[in-house]
Design an enzyme around this catalytic site. Sequence first.
Site, PDB file in Angstrom:
ATOM      1  N   ASP A 190       7.170   2.990   6.279  1.00  0.00           N
ATOM      2  CA  ASP A 190       6.975   2.308   5.002  1.00  0.00           C
ATOM      3  C   ASP A 190       7.091   3.270   3.820  1.00  0.00           C
ATOM      4  O   ASP A 190       7.756   2.977   2.820  1.00  0.00           O
ATOM      5  CB  ASP A 190       5.608   1.612   4.979  1.00  0.00           C
ATOM      6  CG  ASP A 190       5.476   0.588   6.098  1.00  0.00           C
ATOM      7  OD1 ASP A 190       6.484   0.334   6.791  1.00  0.00           O
ATOM      8  OD2 ASP A 190       4.381   0.041   6.281  1.00  0.00           O
ATOM      9  N   SER A 222       0.839  -1.210   0.000  1.00  0.00           N
ATOM     10  CA  SER A 222       0.000   0.000   0.000  1.00  0.00           C
ATOM     11  C   SER A 222       0.869   1.254   0.000  1.00  0.00           C
ATOM     12  O   SER A 222       0.610   2.192  -0.757  1.00  0.00           O
ATOM     13  CB  SER A 222      -0.958   0.000   1.181  1.00  0.00           C
ATOM     14  OG  SER A 222      -0.266  -0.203   2.375  1.00  0.00           O
TER      15      SER A 222
END
Length: 404
Positions: free
Chosen positions: A187, A143
């Site tokens: 991330d 994602s």
Amino acid sequence: MLAIRSQFSNHFNYNASLVVKSPGRINLIGEHIDYNYGFVLPAAIDKFIEVAIGKRTDGAIHMVAVDLGETIIVPMHNLQPHATAWVNYIIGVVDQVFNNLASIENNLSGNENNFAKIKDDFNGGFSICIQGNIPLGAGLSSSAALECAVLFALNELYSLSLTKMQMALMAQTAEHKFAGLHCGLMDMFASLHGQKNKAILLDCDSLAFTYYPLALNDYSIVLFDTQIKHALASSEYNTRRLECEQGLKIIQEKYPTVKTFRDISLEQVEACLVSKVYQRCKYVVEEIQRVQLAVQDLAKGDMQAFGKKMFETHKGLSSLYEVSCPELDLLVAAVSNNENVLGARMMGGGFGGCTINIIKKTAVEEIAKELAAIYKKQMHKELAVYITSIEEGTHIVEGTHLVA
Ligand code: GAF
């Protein structure tokens, strides 16, 4: 599978202006520490999302997820969380561009004509095709890779002058607002800032970062994928975050000079906290210290010592932070006494996904085979194995800025 550029022209009947590639990430050590303002040590990997993008003038976002065979069209304005999960990672960052127009104008240092044109152009919308090879739900940040690919592409396409750090922060907020995961910055940061064969130490408080060459020599980084994703992963994640905030607040009441977990000692945790909140905060304080020591091991090239700390991290994540699961615990336990495995632990948010392992190259095949058999026998599931290389972060694959 057709190249993404051809997918785009087949779909939209015009050519994409550019193609951007954005990687997934591993994290060597420092888990569940980014949102606690500690230190993390991620790196970008050889699994990625690719997007092909081109401008439109109809005021809409036309999105094609090639791997899923899905096409969705959403108007550019009044963006709201969408029922189709992958769409949120795209419209979430578009929403962030709208919300950050003031800093974009600032970045353009007062060139009002330019800014007006960019805004106008951006309002016209865009077409985008996406495809990739990051396994979904494996804890490799597909994602974040998608958010970063889209934002990086928008930044290029419309000359928004955003820095990589600005984009990482915007992608993080997009994830909070549109996917409901109150994640940290790691991330997105790693996907955007990755460099070949380097791990990145990120100070999640100051946002300063340092690259560390990863000289693994005879060793490889191997990911063992449980292929399970716990349904509660994101709600438990948000709960952990709240538990840590609660613990920090209690400690701050007693010790007002404490700003973040890195100012806290284990003695203070013992003195102030009880039950689950105690467990969570104990893990966080220990992990923050562990990462700093692990980075010293890395700098000295002492990968034995580094690997030991990975096992310690797993223990903390499993017994104190309680974000592991029987499948992850089995995979770590199964290699813990193997002399060819320097370190192993669950990686990412938890409740499924992958373990990260540092394994002697000559032993990888045999260990993977053994582990797959154990996993099958005890969990009745197939194990997926990824031998990873460390690669560069989000970048343009083809094309440059086109279109004035
Ligand atoms: C997920 C989150 F998105 C990251 O921000 C990080 O907290 C990680 O879990 C755990 O370290 O990947």
